[in-house]
Design an enzyme around this catalytic site. Sequence first.
Site, PDB file in Angstrom:
ATOM      1  CB  CYS A 189      32.411   0.994  67.059  1.00  0.00           C
ATOM      2  SG  CYS A 189      31.585   2.864  66.948  1.00  0.00           S
ATOM      3  CB  THR A 213      27.396   3.710  75.256  1.00  0.00           C
ATOM      4  OG1 THR A 213      27.680   3.645  73.623  1.00  0.00           O
ATOM      5  CG2 THR A 213      26.202   4.495  75.455  1.00  0.00           C
ATOM      6  CB  VAL A 243      28.083  10.870  67.478  1.00  0.00           C
ATOM      7  CG1 VAL A 243      26.738  10.754  67.185  1.00  0.00           C
ATOM      8  CG2 VAL A 243      28.760   9.478  66.936  1.00  0.00           C
ATOM      9  NE  ARG A 284      37.095   7.468  71.567  1.00  0.00           N
ATOM     10  CZ  ARG A 284      35.738   7.892  70.985  1.00  0.00           C
ATOM     11  NH1 ARG A 284      34.738   7.957  71.889  1.00  0.00           N
ATOM     12  NH2 ARG A 284      35.502   8.520  69.678  1.00  0.00           N
TER      13      ARG A 284
HETATM   14  N1  LIG Z   1      32.646   8.175  66.995  1.00  0.00           N
HETATM   15  C1  LIG Z   1      32.047   7.336  66.089  1.00  0.00           C
HETATM   16  O1  LIG Z   1      32.568   7.038  64.929  1.00  0.00           O
HETATM   17  C2  LIG Z   1      30.569   6.391  66.239  1.00  0.00           C
HETATM   18  C3  LIG Z   1      30.105   6.221  65.582  1.00  0.00           C
HETATM   19  C4  LIG Z   1      29.137   5.269  65.732  1.00  0.00           C
HETATM   20  C5  LIG Z   1      28.428   5.461  66.842  1.00  0.00           C
HETATM   21  N2  LIG Z   1      28.954   6.021  68.017  1.00  0.00           N
HETATM   22  C6  LIG Z   1      28.337   5.972  69.248  1.00  0.00           C
HETATM   23  O2  LIG Z   1      28.229   7.421  69.447  1.00  0.00           O
HETATM   24  C7  LIG Z   1      28.239   7.796  70.943  1.00  0.00           C
HETATM   25  C8  LIG Z   1      29.027   9.004  71.088  1.00  0.00           C
HETATM   26  O3  LIG Z   1      30.407   8.699  70.518  1.00  0.00           O
HETATM   27  P1  LIG Z   1      31.483   9.840  70.072  1.00  0.00           P
HETATM   28  O4  LIG Z   1      32.347   9.072  69.665  1.00  0.00           O
HETATM   29  O5  LIG Z   1      30.838  10.916  69.492  1.00  0.00           O
HETATM   30  O6  LIG Z   1      32.057   9.950  71.731  1.00  0.00           O
HETATM   31  P2  LIG Z   1      32.917  11.343  72.333  1.00  0.00           P
HETATM   32  O7  LIG Z   1      33.503  10.887  73.286  1.00  0.00           O
HETATM   33  O8  LIG Z   1      33.878  11.727  70.776  1.00  0.00           O
HETATM   34  O9  LIG Z   1      32.012  12.299  72.336  1.00  0.00           O
HETATM   35  C9  LIG Z   1      30.978  12.395  73.514  1.00  0.00           C
HETATM   36  C10 LIG Z   1      31.024  13.791  73.916  1.00  0.00           C
HETATM   37  O10 LIG Z   1      29.972  13.837  75.058  1.00  0.00           O
HETATM   38  C11 LIG Z   1      30.282  14.731  76.178  1.00  0.00           C
HETATM   39  N3  LIG Z   1      29.577  14.298  77.319  1.00  0.00           N
HETATM   40  C12 LIG Z   1      29.620  13.227  77.941  1.00  0.00           C
HETATM   41  N4  LIG Z   1      28.779  13.149  78.832  1.00  0.00           N
HETATM   42  C13 LIG Z   1      28.145  14.337  78.970  1.00  0.00           C
HETATM   43  C14 LIG Z   1      26.994  15.009  79.449  1.00  0.00           C
HETATM   44  N5  LIG Z   1      26.519  14.537  80.533  1.00  0.00           N
HETATM   45  N6  LIG Z   1      26.545  16.377  79.128  1.00  0.00           N
HETATM   46  C15 LIG Z   1      27.128  16.951  78.090  1.00  0.00           C
HETATM   47  N7  LIG Z   1      28.165  16.433  77.481  1.00  0.00           N
HETATM   48  C16 LIG Z   1      28.741  15.110  77.737  1.00  0.00           C
HETATM   49  C17 LIG Z   1      31.972  14.254  76.278  1.00  0.00           C
HETATM   50  O11 LIG Z   1      32.486  15.307  76.958  1.00  0.00           O
HETATM   51  C18 LIG Z   1      32.325  14.242  74.786  1.00  0.00           C
HETATM   52  O12 LIG Z   1      32.743  15.377  74.315  1.00  0.00           O
HETATM   53  C19 LIG Z   1      28.752   6.433  71.578  1.00  0.00           C
HETATM   54  O13 LIG Z   1      27.627   5.620  71.900  1.00  0.00           O
HETATM   55  C20 LIG Z   1      29.401   5.854  70.130  1.00  0.00           C
HETATM   56  O14 LIG Z   1      29.483   4.381  70.589  1.00  0.00           O
HETATM   57  C21 LIG Z   1      30.385   6.804  67.734  1.00  0.00           C
END
Ligand SMILES: NC(=O)c1ccc[n+]([C@@H]2O[C@H](COP(=O)([O-])OP(=O)(O)OC[C@H]3O[C@@H](n4cnc5c(N)ncnc54)[C@H](O)[C@@H]3O)[C@@H](O)[C@H]2O)c1
Length: 401
Positions: A257, A83, A11, A325
Amino acid sequence: MLISIIGQGYVGLTIASFAARKNQVIGLDNRAEIVENLNAGKSHIEGVSSELLRKYLNKNKYRATTDQNQISNSDIVVIAVPTPLTKDRKPDLTFIDSACKIIGESLKKEALIINESTSFPGTLRNYIKPLVEKYSKEKLNHHYAISPERVDPGRKDWNQKNTPRLFSGLTPEASEKTRAFYSTFCDNLVEVSSPEVAEAAKLFENTFRQVNIALVNEFAQISNALGISVHETLQAADTKPYGFMKFNPSAGVGGHCIPVDPTYLAHVSEELGVPATFIQRANEVNLQMPKYVVNRVKVDNGGSLKGKKVQVIGVAYKPNVADTRETPAELVINELESEGALVSWHDPVVKNWQEQTSTALGGSDIAIVITHHNVIDFDSILKSAPYVFDTTGKISGAKGF
Ligand SMILES: NC(=O)c1ccc[n+]([C@@H]2O[C@H](COP(=O)([O-])OP(=O)(O)OC[C@H]3O[C@@H](n4cnc5c(N)ncnc54)[C@H](O)[C@@H]3O)[C@@H](O)[C@H]2O)c1
């Protein structure tokens, strides 16, 4: 404007790549290796090309960092951290906590704080705002908004520009600032009356999918017992021009998700004393699919898998991405091992997983396709083993639901 994005995963990096068109962007991530690669112009996310990243790096429009102090002068901070669920399948907001701590400790001026991470209704108002205030040394009147992310990594037809984006601020001013930010790269902004509506809508979208996937997975089992093809039956139902939406059976649901978000909704609903029975039942049906698949394969192979070489093809949770995941492939492998099978896996997109490397395609007695990536042709899969069970329904000539 200076935009800081906490979390440079699927994201956060995607948003960074759009925000950097018109703004200065800092991508903050606590994984040093990711930050190093990003600053070297190497993207780890499908949909964000390394070429685009290098363009923004060269123009000084983007930089990644692990140093939270660098976000101190941000105009906008976007939260894009995971999350997940805890081991006992409860919402795990520890990453949100740490993001709030970073924001509270680092920001030196009033900013707009937008949460894009998926969470239950009330998270922005009752959790994020109080936490940021708790960690702030200075009295700053930040603005708060939610805009749940709908990105589908790897997808080309629906992207940040044309996918309608829900948003709501805690105040009208926060809403206006949020609209101004996203309107620089999104064509269709949908303001809702409260952050709780936006948060709940996101959860319901994914719950709708989770429940319908469970329904079609159950229907696949019913069709098999009836001796009819589930795929032909679904195609037949899909000729109805209204009131039907086709979902396909699978080995279960994966990703961050669909197996996770409905549980966030169930959590809040149970706290309110409303039983979320559909969500629980859908979880049960989807989680039991790996066992069902392995059992079908076992029955077709003389009632025992002991000592049989089985190759699982496609361990990513969906086609053409390297994301593993919550992948149902893991449960299928566990199930196969508990039956005494000798299991290997092949995935040219994932390549490395659980400290193992993808094996070459073929050389097994049985192949089970969990996820089909476009780079693997159907013919090679069919030739890879004398018996092929395809859970995707795409490979004609293979066994399946
Ligand atoms: N990936 C998707 O397709 C998608 C779609 C819609 C919503 N979401 C939601 O978006 C959110 C993020 O998902 P994602 O897929 O991008 O996750 P991800 O794991 O790909 O990325 C999250 C990043 O955050 C970093 N991180 C964690 N804690 C941190 C901190 N304290 N400081 C700095 N960096 C930190 C991690 O190292 C990681 O690189 C989640 O809530 C997810 O449910 C994801």
